[in-house]
Design an enzyme around this catalytic site. Structure first.
Site, PDB file in Angstrom:
ATOM      1  N   ASP A   1       1.301  -3.378  -0.185  1.00 43.46           N
ATOM      2  CA  ASP A   1       2.067  -2.670   0.856  1.00 43.46           C
ATOM      3  C   ASP A   1       3.476  -2.283   0.388  1.00 43.46           C
ATOM      4  O   ASP A   1       4.459  -2.931   0.755  1.00 43.46           O
ATOM      5  CB  ASP A   1       2.114  -3.554   2.117  1.00 43.46           C
ATOM      6  CG  ASP A   1       2.413  -2.752   3.372  1.00 43.46           C
ATOM      7  OD1 ASP A   1       2.502  -1.518   3.278  1.00 43.46           O
ATOM      8  OD2 ASP A   1       2.550  -3.368   4.438  1.00 43.46           O
TER       9      ASP A   1
ATOM     10  N   LYS B   1      -6.537   3.485   1.538  1.00 44.62           N
ATOM     11  CA  LYS B   1      -5.493   3.359   2.557  1.00 44.62           C
ATOM     12  C   LYS B   1      -5.126   4.752   3.057  1.00 44.62           C
ATOM     13  O   LYS B   1      -4.592   5.564   2.304  1.00 44.62           O
ATOM     14  CB  LYS B   1      -4.273   2.644   1.959  1.00 44.62           C
ATOM     15  CG  LYS B   1      -3.153   2.396   2.952  1.00 44.62           C
ATOM     16  CD  LYS B   1      -2.097   1.456   2.369  1.00 44.62           C
ATOM     17  CE  LYS B   1      -0.931   1.282   3.327  1.00 44.62           C
ATOM     18  NZ  LYS B   1       0.083   0.346   2.830  1.00 44.62           N
TER      19      LYS B   1
ATOM     20  N   ASP C   1       9.628  -5.517   2.168  1.00 43.18           N
ATOM     21  CA  ASP C   1       8.877  -5.989   3.343  1.00 43.18           C
ATOM     22  C   ASP C   1       7.943  -7.119   2.908  1.00 43.18           C
ATOM     23  O   ASP C   1       6.821  -7.245   3.382  1.00 43.18           O
ATOM     24  CB  ASP C   1       8.081  -4.827   3.955  1.00 43.18           C
ATOM     25  CG  ASP C   1       7.487  -5.162   5.321  1.00 43.18           C
ATOM     26  OD1 ASP C   1       7.977  -6.100   5.977  1.00 43.18           O
ATOM     27  OD2 ASP C   1       6.515  -4.491   5.724  1.00 43.18           O
TER      28      ASP C   1
ATOM     29  N   ASN D   1       2.018  -9.546   3.577  1.00 47.93           N
ATOM     30  CA  ASN D   1       1.821  -8.560   2.518  1.00 47.93           C
ATOM     31  C   ASN D   1       1.552  -9.218   1.167  1.00 47.93           C
ATOM     32  O   ASN D   1       1.824  -8.636   0.114  1.00 47.93           O
ATOM     33  CB  ASN D   1       3.019  -7.604   2.456  1.00 47.93           C
ATOM     34  CG  ASN D   1       2.977  -6.602   3.599  1.00 47.93           C
ATOM     35  OD1 ASN D   1       1.896  -6.225   4.056  1.00 47.93           O
ATOM     36  ND2 ASN D   1       4.135  -6.182   4.066  1.00 47.93           N
TER      37      ASN D   1
ATOM     38  N   GLY E   1      -3.412  -0.735  10.924  1.00 48.48           N
ATOM     39  CA  GLY E   1      -2.087  -1.225  11.309  1.00 48.48           C
ATOM     40  C   GLY E   1      -1.239  -0.112  11.876  1.00 48.48           C
ATOM     41  O   GLY E   1      -1.736   0.945  12.246  1.00 48.48           O
ATOM     42  N   LYS E   2       0.067  -0.392  11.928  1.00 49.65           N
ATOM     43  CA  LYS E   2       1.018   0.571  12.474  1.00 49.65           C
ATOM     44  C   LYS E   2       1.088   1.818  11.598  1.00 49.65           C
ATOM     45  O   LYS E   2       1.231   2.912  12.075  1.00 49.65           O
ATOM     46  CB  LYS E   2       2.432  -0.039  12.520  1.00 49.65           C
ATOM     47  CG  LYS E   2       2.547  -1.225  13.448  1.00 49.65           C
ATOM     48  CD  LYS E   2       3.973  -1.768  13.449  1.00 49.65           C
ATOM     49  CE  LYS E   2       4.433  -2.259  12.082  1.00 49.65           C
ATOM     50  NZ  LYS E   2       3.714  -3.430  11.559  1.00 49.65           N
ATOM     51  N   GLU E   3       1.005   1.617  10.314  1.00 49.29           N
ATOM     52  CA  GLU E   3       1.314   2.696   9.392  1.00 49.29           C
ATOM     53  C   GLU E   3       0.096   3.285   8.714  1.00 49.29           C
ATOM     54  O   GLU E   3       0.170   4.392   8.215  1.00 49.29           O
ATOM     55  CB  GLU E   3       2.232   2.170   8.301  1.00 49.29           C
ATOM     56  CG  GLU E   3       3.129   1.053   8.778  1.00 49.29           C
ATOM     57  CD  GLU E   3       4.583   1.348   8.519  1.00 49.29           C
ATOM     58  OE1 GLU E   3       4.998   1.144   7.382  1.00 49.29           O
ATOM     59  OE2 GLU E   3       5.276   1.781   9.449  1.00 49.29           O
ATOM     60  N   ALA E   4      -0.972   2.542   8.672  1.00 51.75           N
ATOM     61  CA  ALA E   4      -2.123   3.009   7.896  1.00 51.75           C
ATOM     62  C   ALA E   4      -3.405   2.346   8.393  1.00 51.75           C
ATOM     63  O   ALA E   4      -3.362   1.302   9.036  1.00 51.75           O
ATOM     64  CB  ALA E   4      -1.910   2.665   6.423  1.00 51.75           C
TER      65      ALA E   4
HETATM   66  N1  ATP Z   1      -6.098  -3.649  -1.918  1.00 53.85           N
HETATM   67  C1  ATP Z   1      -6.459  -4.355  -0.854  1.00 53.85           C
HETATM   68  N2  ATP Z   1      -7.446  -5.278  -0.949  1.00 53.85           N
HETATM   69  C2  ATP Z   1      -7.832  -6.014   0.119  1.00 53.85           C
HETATM   70  N3  ATP Z   1      -7.271  -5.890   1.344  1.00 53.85           N
HETATM   71  C3  ATP Z   1      -6.290  -4.996   1.512  1.00 53.85           C
HETATM   72  C4  ATP Z   1      -5.810  -4.201   0.428  1.00 53.85           C
HETATM   73  N4  ATP Z   1      -4.827  -3.405   0.879  1.00 53.85           N
HETATM   74  C5  ATP Z   1      -4.681  -3.694   2.186  1.00 53.85           C
HETATM   75  N5  ATP Z   1      -5.550  -4.660   2.586  1.00 53.85           N
HETATM   76  C6  ATP Z   1      -5.679  -5.226   3.934  1.00 53.85           C
HETATM   77  O1  ATP Z   1      -5.239  -4.273   4.878  1.00 53.85           O
HETATM   78  C7  ATP Z   1      -4.085  -4.753   5.571  1.00 53.85           C
HETATM   79  C8  ATP Z   1      -3.085  -3.614   5.794  1.00 53.85           C
HETATM   80  O2  ATP Z   1      -2.641  -3.106   4.565  1.00 53.85           O
HETATM   81  P1  ATP Z   1      -1.127  -2.748   4.313  1.00 53.85           P
HETATM   82  O3  ATP Z   1      -0.295  -3.949   4.553  1.00 53.85           O
HETATM   83  O4  ATP Z   1      -1.015  -2.119   2.986  1.00 53.85           O
HETATM   84  O5  ATP Z   1      -0.888  -1.634   5.427  1.00 53.85           O
HETATM   85  P2  ATP Z   1       0.092  -1.565   6.689  1.00 53.85           P
HETATM   86  O6  ATP Z   1      -0.257  -0.367   7.448  1.00 53.85           O
HETATM   87  O7  ATP Z   1       1.480  -1.714   6.207  1.00 53.85           O
HETATM   88  O8  ATP Z   1      -0.288  -2.788   7.552  1.00 53.85           O
HETATM   89  P3  ATP Z   1       0.692  -3.748   8.338  1.00 53.85           P
HETATM   90  O9  ATP Z   1       1.432  -2.892   9.323  1.00 53.85           O
HETATM   91  O10 ATP Z   1      -0.264  -4.712   8.948  1.00 53.85           O
HETATM   92  O11 ATP Z   1       1.594  -4.370   7.309  1.00 53.85           O
HETATM   93  C9  ATP Z   1      -3.545  -5.866   4.704  1.00 53.85           C
HETATM   94  O12 ATP Z   1      -2.856  -6.833   5.442  1.00 53.85           O
HETATM   95  C10 ATP Z   1      -4.799  -6.442   4.091  1.00 53.85           C
HETATM   96  O13 ATP Z   1      -5.414  -7.356   4.968  1.00 53.85           O
HETATM   97 MG    MG Z   2       1.281  -4.654   5.524  1.00 52.84          MG
END
Ligand code: ATP
Ligand code: MG
Length: 285
Positions: A185, A44, A168, A173, A26-29
């Site tokens: 998240d 992550k 958020d 999430n 994603g954008k952040e991770a």
């Molecule tokens: N513990 C977990 N178990 C299963 N899937 C996970 C888990 N953590 C994250 N994911 C998957 O990875 C995606 C991204 O994780 P997260 O929302 O924590 O990061 P993000 O960088 O904020 O992403 P976004 O910008 O899409 O919100 C989640 O939408 C989910 O599909």
């Molecule tokens: Mg997220």
């Protein structure tokens, strides 16, 4: 697969044994499925600050305490040290929140630590063992939507009692495990006490969940759990088991106007009685 750069130090240190596959970037991770011994877990890897817009996050930082006063001062400045501290705070906020929430019984992935800037936690799975879908990706029966809504409201209350607001929360999430929804998240988690925007963020979080689940259980659309829990929280009366109805009486001006009209009417009646009293007294003279 070829080990992503951010995960190599964890393999070198023996924290994880293998990277099985990427889950989502994603954008952040970037999130990966990894193996640690016999366990399948989730890692992550946060992206560098340069790739994210940090200014937009300033409102989230309000009320969040850095470890010492030097760090606190530095976070307020645009110094190199300040930016480093901000980035470190951003990352550790999520792992700190996960530990506190898991301990309090909130439905979140169990964390297994934070190593070289990588969060290792439970992989949330569906009934077949695949990574769980997000709330926005599933179709629900009305009764199930109501159950999920009640569970999520309960978890938002538990978070609030720890002084935290997700900040958020939305159908993106929340993951759907076989036994119910799981919150994920948390890097932007907001302090409920120290942030002026806390109420607004809480209401946005709760409304997002309400609106997503109201697609399957339309009666949820008229509920106001966020307003209700915030009023109790502010009054110091919110408990983990506080019965919530979703009905919230907004402080309307109509009620105030009526009270004012009543007191005017009272004063008028009193004046009439006084006047009558005087007239009777005059007549007696
Ligand atoms: N513990 C977990 N178990 C299963 N899937 C996970 C888990 N953590 C994250 N994911 C998957 O990875 C995606 C991204 O994780 P997260 O929302 O924590 O990061 P993000 O960088 O904020 O992403 P976004 O910008 O899409 O919100 C989640 O939408 C989910 O599909
Ligand atoms: Mg997220």
């Amino acid at each position: 697969m070829k080990t992503p750069q951010g995960l190599q130090p964890l393999i070198d240190d023996g924290i994880i044994d293998a990277v099985l596959r990427p889950l989502k970037s994603g954008k952040e991770a970037s999130v990966y499925v990894v193996r640690a011994g016999d366990e399948v877990r989730c890692a992550k890897v946060y992206k560098d600050m340069a790739q994210r817009s940090f200014q937009a996050r300033v409102q989230y930082q309000e009320g969040r305490k850095a470890r010492g006063s030097r760090e606190q001062r530095a976070m307020g400045k645009a110094t190199k040290f300040g930016r480093r501290e901000q980035e470190a705070a951003w990352k550790t906020t999520e792992v700190d929140a996960l530990y506190a929430l898991a301990d309090a019984g909130v439905r979140v992935p169990q964390p297994y630590g934070f190593f070289h800037g990588v969060l290792v936690m439970d992989l949330v799975t569906d009934a077949e063992g695949f990574s769980a879908p997000r709330l926005g990706e599933v179709e629900l029966e009305p009764a199930q939507a109501r159950d999920y809504h009640a569970m999520l409201v309960r978890d938002v209350v538990r978070m609030l009692l720890l002084g935290m607001i997700h900040g958020d929360l939305s159908e993106y999430n929340v993951l759907v495990a076989p036994d119910g929804p799981v919150l994920i998240d948390f890097p932007q988690v907001v302090s409920a006490a120290g942030n002026n925007a806390a109420r607004t963020m809480l209401l946005r979080d709760v409304h997002n969940i309400r609106d997503s689940l109201a697609r399957f259980a339309p009666e949820l659309a008229d509920t106001h759990y966020g307003e209700e829990m915030w009023a109790l929280f502010e009054a110091g009366e919110l408990r983990a088991d506080s019965p919530l109805t979703g009905q919230f009486v907004f402080d309307t001006h109509a009620a105030d106007t009526r009270a004012v009209l009543w007191s005017i009417e009272d004063a008028r009646q009193e004046a009439i009685i006084r006047q009558q009293g005087r007239e009777e007294a005059d007549a007696a003279d």
